[in-house]
Design an enzyme around this catalytic site. Structure first.
Site, PDB file in Angstrom:
ATOM      1  N   MET A 103       0.830  -1.197   0.000  1.00 21.24           N
ATOM      2  CA  MET A 103       0.000   0.000   0.000  1.00 21.24           C
ATOM      3  C   MET A 103       0.866   1.249   0.000  1.00 21.24           C
ATOM      4  O   MET A 103       1.939   1.267   0.603  1.00 21.24           O
ATOM      5  CB  MET A 103      -0.895  -0.008   1.251  1.00 21.24           C
ATOM      6  N   CYS A 104       0.407   2.276  -0.695  1.00 22.33           N
ATOM      7  CA  CYS A 104       0.999   3.610  -0.605  1.00 22.33           C
ATOM      8  C   CYS A 104      -0.182   4.581  -0.491  1.00 22.33           C
ATOM      9  O   CYS A 104      -1.241   4.188  -0.014  1.00 22.33           O
ATOM     10  CB  CYS A 104       1.919   3.904  -1.791  1.00 22.33           C
ATOM     11  N   LYS A 105      -0.019   5.784  -0.929  1.00 22.86           N
ATOM     12  CA  LYS A 105      -1.109   6.755  -0.809  1.00 22.86           C
ATOM     13  C   LYS A 105      -2.189   6.529  -1.871  1.00 22.86           C
ATOM     14  O   LYS A 105      -3.370   6.536  -1.572  1.00 22.86           O
ATOM     15  CB  LYS A 105      -0.563   8.184  -0.912  1.00 22.86           C
TER      16      LYS A 105
END
Length: 145
Positions: A103-105
């Site tokens: 996950m990232c932004k």
């Protein structure tokens, strides 16, 4: 056709829009070579008590910032990931047998991280579609510390 709009201009605009869509949605998936899962599907697996790992590749400031992070997520910034994998540092090799959700932004950095994990022998890797932004919009649990 309205004045000032010739067919060539319309085709150029259409091609540019398709290229933008490919860069935003198609190319990251091809680069990653892993599935993209909706945040709700990841949360269901967590709620079911499955042994899964969420690797959040944002910076530490983003990880504890206003957007927060998924409960139990491990913060490994994308810039540090390759070095940690190469050195076998940080216990990441111990996660190879588990489902790993990256996950990232917004799911722009996650495909690159997923690709690195796959190259290092992680076999069960997926990207959280839409990243932490989608997670939060879905009203899923969030931690900020």
């Amino acid at each position: 056709m309205p004045e000032g709009f010739d067919p060539q201009t319309i085709w150029m605009v259409a091609i540019l829009l398709m290229a933008f869509a490919a860069m935003k949605y198609v190319i990251p998936r091809l680069v990653a070579g892993v599935p993209f899962l909706e945040p709700q599907a990841v949360q269901q697996r967590l709620t079911a008590g499955e042994d899964v790992v969420i690797v959040d590749v944002r910076s530490p400031d983003e990880f504890i910032g206003p957007l927060g992070h998924a409960p139990g997520a491990v913060n490994v910034p994308l810039g540090d990931l390759a070095g940690r994998l190469a050195a076998g540092a940080g216990g990441l090799d111990d996660l190879k047998g588990l489902p790993v959700f990256v996950m990232c932004k917004t799911a722009n950095r996650s495909p690159h991280a997923a690709r690195l994990l796959k190259k290092r022998g992680f076999t069960n890797v997926a990207v959280v579609k839409g990243g932490m932004g989608a997670w939060k919009r879905a009203g899923l649990p969030v931690e900020t510390s």
